[in-house]
Design a protein around this motif. Structure first.
Motif, PDB file in Angstrom:
ATOM      1  N   PHE A 301       0.819  -1.214   0.000  1.00 17.42           N
ATOM      2  CA  PHE A 301       0.000   0.000   0.000  1.00 17.42           C
ATOM      3  C   PHE A 301       0.852   1.262   0.000  1.00 17.42           C
ATOM      4  O   PHE A 301       0.432   2.297  -0.523  1.00 17.42           O
ATOM      5  CB  PHE A 301      -0.987  -0.032   1.168  1.00 17.42           C
ATOM      6  N   GLU A 302       2.071   1.189   0.556  1.00 18.26           N
ATOM      7  CA  GLU A 302       3.004   2.311   0.409  1.00 18.26           C
ATOM      8  C   GLU A 302       3.409   2.459  -1.059  1.00 18.26           C
ATOM      9  O   GLU A 302       3.475   3.564  -1.596  1.00 18.26           O
ATOM     10  CB  GLU A 302       4.243   2.080   1.276  1.00 18.26           C
ATOM     11  N   GLN A 343     -10.616  -6.468  12.744  1.00 20.10           N
ATOM     12  CA  GLN A 343     -11.323  -5.231  13.077  1.00 20.10           C
ATOM     13  C   GLN A 343     -10.815  -4.013  12.295  1.00 20.10           C
ATOM     14  O   GLN A 343     -11.210  -2.897  12.606  1.00 20.10           O
ATOM     15  CB  GLN A 343     -11.172  -4.953  14.578  1.00 20.10           C
ATOM     16  N   PHE A 344      -9.929  -4.218  11.298  1.00 24.14           N
ATOM     17  CA  PHE A 344      -9.256  -3.064  10.700  1.00 24.14           C
ATOM     18  C   PHE A 344     -10.216  -2.098  10.007  1.00 24.14           C
ATOM     19  O   PHE A 344      -9.941  -0.896   9.917  1.00 24.14           O
ATOM     20  CB  PHE A 344      -8.131  -3.520   9.745  1.00 24.14           C
ATOM     21  N   ASN A 345     -11.348  -2.587   9.508  1.00 20.55           N
ATOM     22  CA  ASN A 345     -12.324  -1.676   8.882  1.00 20.55           C
ATOM     23  C   ASN A 345     -13.698  -1.799   9.545  1.00 20.55           C
ATOM     24  O   ASN A 345     -14.732  -1.634   8.906  1.00 20.55           O
ATOM     25  CB  ASN A 345     -12.419  -1.933   7.375  1.00 20.55           C
ATOM     26  N   VAL A 346     -13.676  -2.088  10.853  1.00 21.16           N
ATOM     27  CA  VAL A 346     -14.905  -2.164  11.641  1.00 21.16           C
ATOM     28  C   VAL A 346     -15.062  -0.867  12.423  1.00 21.16           C
ATOM     29  O   VAL A 346     -14.114  -0.397  13.055  1.00 21.16           O
ATOM     30  CB  VAL A 346     -14.867  -3.351  12.621  1.00 21.16           C
ATOM     31  N   THR A 347     -16.254  -0.275  12.368  1.00 24.02           N
ATOM     32  CA  THR A 347     -16.507   0.940  13.144  1.00 24.02           C
ATOM     33  C   THR A 347     -17.567   0.666  14.205  1.00 24.02           C
ATOM     34  O   THR A 347     -18.502  -0.094  13.972  1.00 24.02           O
ATOM     35  CB  THR A 347     -16.944   2.105  12.238  1.00 24.02           C
ATOM     36  N   ASN A 364     -14.399   5.012   5.417  1.00 26.67           N
ATOM     37  CA  ASN A 364     -13.619   3.839   5.038  1.00 26.67           C
ATOM     38  C   ASN A 364     -12.424   4.297   4.225  1.00 26.67           C
ATOM     39  O   ASN A 364     -12.543   5.204   3.393  1.00 26.67           O
ATOM     40  CB  ASN A 364     -14.469   2.848   4.240  1.00 26.67           C
ATOM     41  N   ILE A 365     -11.254   3.686   4.442  1.00 24.83           N
ATOM     42  CA  ILE A 365     -10.015   4.193   3.856  1.00 24.83           C
ATOM     43  C   ILE A 365      -9.979   4.075   2.331  1.00 24.83           C
ATOM     44  O   ILE A 365      -9.360   4.886   1.650  1.00 24.83           O
ATOM     45  CB  ILE A 365      -8.795   3.475   4.463  1.00 24.83           C
ATOM     46  N   PHE A 366     -10.586   3.043   1.794  1.00 29.35           N
ATOM     47  CA  PHE A 366     -10.786   2.837   0.354  1.00 29.35           C
ATOM     48  C   PHE A 366     -11.810   1.725   0.231  1.00 29.35           C
ATOM     49  O   PHE A 366     -12.304   1.225   1.245  1.00 29.35           O
ATOM     50  CB  PHE A 366      -9.470   2.511  -0.385  1.00 29.35           C
ATOM     51  N   ARG A 374     -12.853  -7.425   1.641  1.00 32.17           N
ATOM     52  CA  ARG A 374     -13.217  -7.199   3.036  1.00 32.17           C
ATOM     53  C   ARG A 374     -14.187  -6.015   3.104  1.00 32.17           C
ATOM     54  O   ARG A 374     -13.754  -4.858   3.176  1.00 32.17           O
ATOM     55  CB  ARG A 374     -11.962  -6.877   3.874  1.00 32.17           C
ATOM     56  N   PRO A 375     -15.497  -6.263   3.038  1.00 30.70           N
ATOM     57  CA  PRO A 375     -16.448  -5.147   3.113  1.00 30.70           C
ATOM     58  C   PRO A 375     -16.364  -4.441   4.453  1.00 30.70           C
ATOM     59  O   PRO A 375     -16.045  -5.053   5.475  1.00 30.70           O
ATOM     60  CB  PRO A 375     -17.812  -5.826   2.929  1.00 30.70           C
TER      61      PRO A 375
END
Length: 454
Positions: A301-302, A343-347, A364-366, A374-375
């Motif tokens: 991702f970098e 949990q990285f994209n769980v709010t 959401n970051i993207f 990963r929805p």
């Protein structure tokens, strides 16, 4: 009028009697210090940058030994992830056990161009025999360069260490094997008194043999710092720029290998790219000694952010790899780990859930569903409110456009009433997806039935 640039510098080995341990910077009885010299060096991102992998070397030595079958499967995953983009350029193997040699042999027989199979050895001729027997084209060789290692571990002089390292490099060149010199503990080394004269000699050998000799810049204890104006030996910018200007090492022959002891491994690695190193050494999930190596998935991702593309890489394989490590390797991934944690994209916050309900781009970051499979997910707790529950329904069931449930739907209010009762009775944990599914069976059965049918 053109400016004449000095292309070579005469730095001679300083064969000191007393080791330079930089005790003003590394007092040991206290936290290390960051010294500043205010010298700014130019950014110099190479046209071509790559990721290399040490999952089967630095990663494996930090875990219960991988089976040959596991190594081969992970290697296949790496190839699938790279998808012949050439971004994941190489991966390195131990050769000390029959199991590791067998796995390396099978991986070589796969015939993949990327990642290329390389090896790792100590800088001695007995280890080198293993490389020759395997017919591996490139090998890394451990070459400790700080006085901590030269005087305290090897118990030799700088001159003897340098001679020992050069002899094994010459042996590799004689046998048609590309040397990759691992300058261990460079962020505590005397750069001008040992590193520069040693690397200058390596570049002379490279020129004489017409074979590229790679230099791996090893931040063994994670002591490197990324910001400008810092003094050697801790400056990542200074180390990479110094190798380029003082030793004329081509960018494509410089590789950064970092550790995460001070929580800076990703920023240090990206800085190495930005200031002239073409390769960044990583391991899957960041698994490595102590706090770990640079995570391969993070550097993808970098790369994407710096280059604006990931070529034809298949990024959803990152999710598959994480699942493989979790299920097959029994590796416990911290849930908030970027890109791979559960949990990285769980709010959970109600105000964030309300934003996601309106448009998931807000929080959401993207598009994690499209890119990683990963929805975005909304967890339900006592703070979720109507918006949080509606957002959970829409994200969990992947409802789109006109099928989405509005937070004003009376059925959402009915679910919220049930949730509120749970916490009024003393519950402290989040509501599990399985519990919410059972609730949906009663309140919105048509959505569950449609989901099961699909």
């Amino acid at each position: 009028m053109s400016i004449i640039k000095k292309s070579s510098y005469e730095h001679y080995l300083q064969d000191v009697d007393v080791p330079n341990l930089y005790k003003d910077i590394f007092p040991y009885s206290d936290v290390p210090k960051v010294a500043f010299n205010q010298i700014q060096v130019p950014m110099d991102l190479p046209e071509n940058i790559w990721i290399t992998d040490t999952t089967f070397r630095d990663g494996q030595q930090s875990m219960p030994p991988y089976s040959a079958e596991q190594i081969i499967r992970i290697f296949d995953y790496l190839h699938e992830l790279d998808n012949n983009s050439g971004i994941i350029k190489q991966t390195e193997f131990f050769l000390y056990t029959e199991k590791d040699r067998r796995a390396a042999q099978v991986c070589m027989e796969r015939g993949y161009k990327f990642p290329e199979v390389t090896s790792w050895i100590r800088a001695n001729k007995e280890d080198f025999k293993l490389v020759k027997e395997m017919c591996i084209k490139e090998t890394g060789m451990l070459m400790s360069c700080s006085d901590y290692h030269i005087f305290k571990k090897l118990n030799v002089s700088r001159q003897k260490a340098m001679d020992m390292y050069l002899s094994i490099v010459e042996e590799a060149l004689k046998n048609g094997i590309r040397p990759r010199c691992h300058l261990e503990d460079i962020t505590r080394a005397d750069f001008y008194g040992f590193v520069v004269p040693f690397v200058n000699r390596l570049m002379e050998l490279s020129k004489e043999a017409n074979v590229p000799i790679k230099v791996r810049v090893c931040d063994t204890l994670g002591l490197g710092v990324p910001y400008g104006g810092t003094a050697l030996p801790r400056s990542v910018q200074g180390l990479i720029h110094g190798l380029r200007t003082n030793c004329a090492v081509p960018s494509e022959c410089i590789e950064w290998h970092g550790h995460n002891d001070f929580n800076a491994v990703v920023s240090n690695s990206t800085t190495a790219w930005l200031y002239g190193a073409s390769s960044i050494n990583t391991s899957l999930l960041g698994i490595g000694e102590r706090t770990g190596n640079c995570p391969l998935e993070s550097m993808i991702f970098e790369y994407a952010q710096l280059k604006g593309t990931t070529g034809n890489m298949k990024l959803h394989v990152i999710t598959e790899l994480a699942e493989y490590f979790s299920k097959e390797m029994k590796y416990d991934i911290p849930p908030r780990t970027p890109f791979i944690g559960s949990q990285f994209n769980v709010t959970r916050a109600g105000i964030h859930a309300d934003g996601i309900l309106k448009d998931e781009e807000i929080y959401n970051i993207f598009d994690t569903d499209k890119i990683l499979g990963r929805p975005v997910v909304v967890a339900v707790n006592q703070y979720s409110g109507l918006a949080g529950i509606a957002a959970w329904i829409n994200t969990y069931y992947r409802l789109k456009d006109g099928d989405k449930i509005d937070k004003k739907d009376p059925r959402v209010a009915e679910m919220k009433e049930w949730v509120d009762e749970q916490y009024a009775e003393g519950r402290t944990t989040i509501i599990g997806n399985n519990e919410l599914e059972l609730l949906m069976d009663r309140i919105m059965p048509e959505i569950n039935e449609k989901n099961r049918a699909s």
